[in-house]
Write a protein that holds these residues in place. Structure first.
Motif, PDB file in Angstrom:
ATOM      1  N   SER A  81       6.875   4.405  -4.901  1.00  0.00           N
ATOM      2  CA  SER A  81       7.110   4.882  -3.046  1.00  0.00           C
ATOM      3  C   SER A  81       6.307   6.462  -3.232  1.00  0.00           C
ATOM      4  N   SER A  82       5.885   6.734  -2.411  1.00  0.00           N
ATOM      5  CA  SER A  82       5.121   8.131  -2.183  1.00  0.00           C
ATOM      6  C   SER A  82       6.288   9.317  -2.817  1.00  0.00           C
ATOM      7  N   THR A  83       5.283  10.057  -2.758  1.00  0.00           N
ATOM      8  CA  THR A  83       6.168  11.471  -3.167  1.00  0.00           C
ATOM      9  C   THR A  83       6.843  12.759  -2.155  1.00  0.00           C
ATOM     10  N   LEU A 124       1.033  -0.108   7.693  1.00  0.00           N
ATOM     11  CA  LEU A 124       1.757   0.853   7.694  1.00  0.00           C
ATOM     12  C   LEU A 124       1.828   1.320   5.848  1.00  0.00           C
ATOM     13  N   ARG A 125       1.914   2.380   5.979  1.00  0.00           N
ATOM     14  CA  ARG A 125       2.058   2.576   4.198  1.00  0.00           C
ATOM     15  C   ARG A 125       4.268   1.696   3.597  1.00  0.00           C
ATOM     16  N   ASP A 126       3.700   1.734   2.521  1.00  0.00           N
ATOM     17  CA  ASP A 126       5.305   1.355   2.055  1.00  0.00           C
ATOM     18  C   ASP A 126       5.710   2.610   2.518  1.00  0.00           C
ATOM     19  N   GLY A 127       7.217   1.966   2.674  1.00  0.00           N
ATOM     20  CA  GLY A 127       8.689   2.508   2.897  1.00  0.00           C
ATOM     21  C   GLY A 127       8.597   3.429   4.534  1.00  0.00           C
ATOM     22  N   ILE A 152      -5.084   2.013   3.431  1.00  0.00           N
ATOM     23  CA  ILE A 152      -4.710   1.095   4.943  1.00  0.00           C
ATOM     24  C   ILE A 152      -5.055   1.080   5.552  1.00  0.00           C
ATOM     25  N   PRO A 153      -5.639  -0.067   5.854  1.00  0.00           N
ATOM     26  CA  PRO A 153      -6.235  -0.570   7.447  1.00  0.00           C
ATOM     27  C   PRO A 153      -6.306   0.669   8.191  1.00  0.00           C
ATOM     28  N   LEU A 186       1.077  -1.194   0.239  1.00  0.00           N
ATOM     29  CA  LEU A 186       0.484  -0.165   0.080  1.00  0.00           C
ATOM     30  C   LEU A 186       0.845   1.165  -0.087  1.00  0.00           C
ATOM     31  N   PRO A 187       0.735   1.935  -1.325  1.00  0.00           N
ATOM     32  CA  PRO A 187       2.129   3.185  -1.419  1.00  0.00           C
ATOM     33  C   PRO A 187       1.223   4.270  -0.718  1.00  0.00           C
TER      34      PRO A 187
END
Length: 361
Positions: A94-96, A261-264, A19-20, A13-14
């Protein structure tokens, strides 16, 4: 006290969307904890495999909000910018957001998203002075500072990183100064008004009350009576199930399940869950017990499910069942939402308590 990440977690989940709201609501969600080089030592995890569950101490971060096809496209475009200690092999973008290790990406003169759940704070007065001020998260989050003719990356600890201009910034108390190499003609100090504004803006914004999604987003509770990410310190605590510890040439990798948790996401500490100390069957759930979450029924055709990578479909259904939409969303059965999951674009609609997956691309 200065905190620094010991690892980052890679998940499917990026974006924030999907996200739960708590761990174990999607027990089949997979995650990999990849250590920073300094902590990637087999000795540091010796004995960890004897436990079934772990506590993770981590940092809330804002990423791509998600929910639209444009968000998924933006996230995919940033897929090459993996965080330190993480690899891009998972195919998850990955998020910005400006987060741990993202100082090189914090564009001078441009607003950035930050960990405390608020958009970057800018105004015309600061922009006129060449200063862009994002809200300040944990110590490793960089603020982008610019003067009219040069750029500086300044971190929260008060140290600095020189930009291509060769100039550097230092935070002393509440004053930001910008030093120039010998012979440079650029001004050496940000104007006092801008420095004061920078100091004021650098404090994380928070509210003593928040609106929990479980209450439909319309009723307020004290922030310390919730697990909202909008807190004075953006610290998260999650219990996860330990799947296995993998020893690789680059160090140990901890495989976990049920992480929210979000990716990264930066991980600051890992501790074993100890049943006799951490489990309290007599505990009460406060106002949460009177507001059970309404799960959705997920309809997903076999042809669409077959497009999801092996081992990922159960986690996807669990995420969708929790209703990724914003709390209090209107009844819009014709609206199409888009969830970024495991490198895929999951298109779906919601009609009442039925969520229908329309496409997997």
């Amino acid at each position: 006290m200065e905190l620094r990440p010991i690892a980052h977690i890679r998940t499917d989940l990026p974006q924030k969307f999907g996200i739960p709201r708590n761990s174990f609501l999607a027990p089949h969600l997979q995650g990999r904890i990849v250590f920073e080089p300094e902590f990637a030592l087999p000795q540091a995890v010796a004995g960890l495999e004897e436990f079934s569950h772990l506590w993770l101490l981590w940092e809330f971060e804002n990423g791509v909000p998600g929910g639209t096809v444009a968000d998924v496209a933006a996230d995919s475009a940033g897929s090459g910018r993996a965080r330190p200690g993480a690899d891009a092999s998972s195919g998850v973008g990955s998020s910005t957001a400006a987060g741990a290790g993202a100082g090189a990406e914090a564009a001078v003169g441009a607003a950035v998203d930050v960990s405390v759940g608020e958009p970057a704070l800018t105004d015309k007065a600061l922009l006129a002075k060449g200063v862009v001020v994002p809200a300040l998260g944990a110590a490793n989050i960089l603020a982008a500072v610019s003067t009219p003719d040069a750029g500086v990356a300044l971190n929260a600890a008060g140290t600095s990183e020189e930009t291509a201009t060769g100039r550097a910034a230092t935070l002393v108390g509440e004053v930001v100064t910008v030093s120039s190499p010998a012979g440079a003609t650029a001004p050496a100090t940000i104007p006092d008004a801008a420095a004061l504004e920078l100091s004021n803006r650098s404090q994380p914004k928070w509210s003593p009350t928040v609106r929990p999604p479980r209450l439909g987003g319309s009723e307020r509770k004290g922030v310390f009576a919730t697990r909202s990410p909008f807190r004075p310190n953006p610290i998260g605590l999650t219990c996860v199930k330990l799947d296995r510890v993998e020893l690789t040439a680059d160090g140990p990798v901890i495989h976990v399940l049920a992480a929210d948790l979000r990716d990264g996401t930066p991980i600051y500490d890992i501790k074993p869950y100890i049943p006799f100390a951490d489990c309290h069957p007599e505990a009460s759930g406060g106002w949460i017990e009177a507001a059970p979450w309404q799960e959705l029924e997920v309809e997903m055709g076999d042809d669409l499910r077959a497009r999801v990578p092996a081992g990922k479909s159960d986690g996807l259904v669990e995420v969708l069942r929790q209703d990724p939409r914003r709390a209090g969303s209107k009844h819009e059965p014709d609206r199409v939402y888009h969830l970024a999951y495991a490198g895929l674009d999951i298109a779906f609609s919601v009609d009442g308590l039925i969520l229908r997956v329309l496409d997997v691309a």
